[in-house]
Design a protein around this motif. Sequence first.
Motif, PDB file in Angstrom:
ATOM      1  N   TRP A  66       4.033   4.863   6.648  1.00 39.01           N
ATOM      2  CA  TRP A  66       3.562   3.610   6.054  1.00 39.01           C
ATOM      3  C   TRP A  66       2.807   3.923   4.768  1.00 39.01           C
ATOM      4  O   TRP A  66       1.670   4.364   4.816  1.00 39.01           O
ATOM      5  CB  TRP A  66       2.601   2.882   7.009  1.00 39.01           C
ATOM      6  N   PRO A  67       3.411   3.691   3.602  1.00 42.21           N
ATOM      7  CA  PRO A  67       2.666   3.870   2.344  1.00 42.21           C
ATOM      8  C   PRO A  67       1.424   2.974   2.324  1.00 42.21           C
ATOM      9  O   PRO A  67       1.354   1.976   3.037  1.00 42.21           O
ATOM     10  CB  PRO A  67       3.669   3.451   1.270  1.00 42.21           C
ATOM     11  N   LYS A  68       0.465   3.323   1.497  1.00 41.72           N
ATOM     12  CA  LYS A  68      -0.847   2.681   1.513  1.00 41.72           C
ATOM     13  C   LYS A  68      -0.775   1.157   1.376  1.00 41.72           C
ATOM     14  O   LYS A  68      -1.361   0.431   2.179  1.00 41.72           O
ATOM     15  CB  LYS A  68      -1.716   3.263   0.403  1.00 41.72           C
ATOM     16  N   SER A  69      -0.070   0.648   0.398  1.00 40.21           N
ATOM     17  CA  SER A  69      -0.033  -0.809   0.191  1.00 40.21           C
ATOM     18  C   SER A  69       0.641  -1.521   1.364  1.00 40.21           C
ATOM     19  O   SER A  69       0.179  -2.576   1.811  1.00 40.21           O
ATOM     20  CB  SER A  69       0.668  -1.149  -1.121  1.00 40.21           C
ATOM     21  N   GLU A  70       1.710  -0.948   1.897  1.00 40.74           N
ATOM     22  CA  GLU A  70       2.391  -1.556   3.043  1.00 40.74           C
ATOM     23  C   GLU A  70       1.501  -1.523   4.278  1.00 40.74           C
ATOM     24  O   GLU A  70       1.505  -2.459   5.077  1.00 40.74           O
ATOM     25  CB  GLU A  70       3.707  -0.832   3.320  1.00 40.74           C
ATOM     26  N   ARG A  71       0.741  -0.452   4.448  1.00 36.07           N
ATOM     27  CA  ARG A  71      -0.147  -0.331   5.610  1.00 36.07           C
ATOM     28  C   ARG A  71      -1.251  -1.387   5.557  1.00 36.07           C
ATOM     29  O   ARG A  71      -1.565  -2.024   6.554  1.00 36.07           O
ATOM     30  CB  ARG A  71      -0.749   1.069   5.658  1.00 36.07           C
ATOM     31  N   ILE A  72      -1.812  -1.611   4.371  1.00 33.29           N
ATOM     32  CA  ILE A  72      -2.875  -2.615   4.234  1.00 33.29           C
ATOM     33  C   ILE A  72      -2.324  -4.001   4.533  1.00 33.29           C
ATOM     34  O   ILE A  72      -2.925  -4.777   5.289  1.00 33.29           O
ATOM     35  CB  ILE A  72      -3.483  -2.553   2.822  1.00 33.29           C
ATOM     36  N   LEU A  73      -1.170  -4.311   3.977  1.00 32.05           N
ATOM     37  CA  LEU A  73      -0.564  -5.614   4.243  1.00 32.05           C
ATOM     38  C   LEU A  73      -0.222  -5.787   5.720  1.00 32.05           C
ATOM     39  O   LEU A  73      -0.426  -6.853   6.299  1.00 32.05           O
ATOM     40  CB  LEU A  73       0.701  -5.797   3.400  1.00 32.05           C
ATOM     41  N   ARG A  74       0.278  -4.736   6.328  1.00 32.83           N
ATOM     42  CA  ARG A  74       0.621  -4.792   7.755  1.00 32.83           C
ATOM     43  C   ARG A  74      -0.612  -5.101   8.601  1.00 32.83           C
ATOM     44  O   ARG A  74      -0.569  -5.938   9.499  1.00 32.83           O
ATOM     45  CB  ARG A  74       1.235  -3.457   8.180  1.00 32.83           C
ATOM     46  N   HIS A  75      -1.727  -4.462   8.299  1.00 35.19           N
ATOM     47  CA  HIS A  75      -2.955  -4.699   9.056  1.00 35.19           C
ATOM     48  C   HIS A  75      -3.493  -6.104   8.815  1.00 35.19           C
ATOM     49  O   HIS A  75      -4.004  -6.743   9.725  1.00 35.19           O
ATOM     50  CB  HIS A  75      -4.018  -3.653   8.730  1.00 35.19           C
ATOM     51  N   LEU A  76      -3.393  -6.576   7.592  1.00 38.65           N
ATOM     52  CA  LEU A  76      -3.868  -7.923   7.294  1.00 38.65           C
ATOM     53  C   LEU A  76      -3.025  -8.975   8.012  1.00 38.65           C
ATOM     54  O   LEU A  76      -3.544  -9.970   8.513  1.00 38.65           O
ATOM     55  CB  LEU A  76      -3.851  -8.172   5.791  1.00 38.65           C
TER      56      LEU A  76
END
Length: 86
Positions: A66-76
């Motif tokens: 999970w690249p950083k931006s995708e990981r943040i969006l996934r958690h949100l």
Amino acid sequence: MNLKSEVYKANTKDSSYFEKMGLINNMCSWIKRYIWRFIGMDVENLQTYLNWFIYLQRCKRDNDKWPKSERILRHLILERTRYTRK
């Protein structure tokens, strides 16, 4: 709380025992270094600090998945709380 104590005897003749204990000792060392960063930490919040530590370790582990931006969006998206930007 209906807790019970369990005791296990170490088998020092088994080579996998030392390997597993090395992993545990390494994790304890990482946790100690992480916790000592928070001077004046309230003991009541210890579980929260440990949860955050595990979350950070999983993020490091999953950097390729999970690249950083995708990981943040996934958690949100998966979180039930509402975030507002000021």
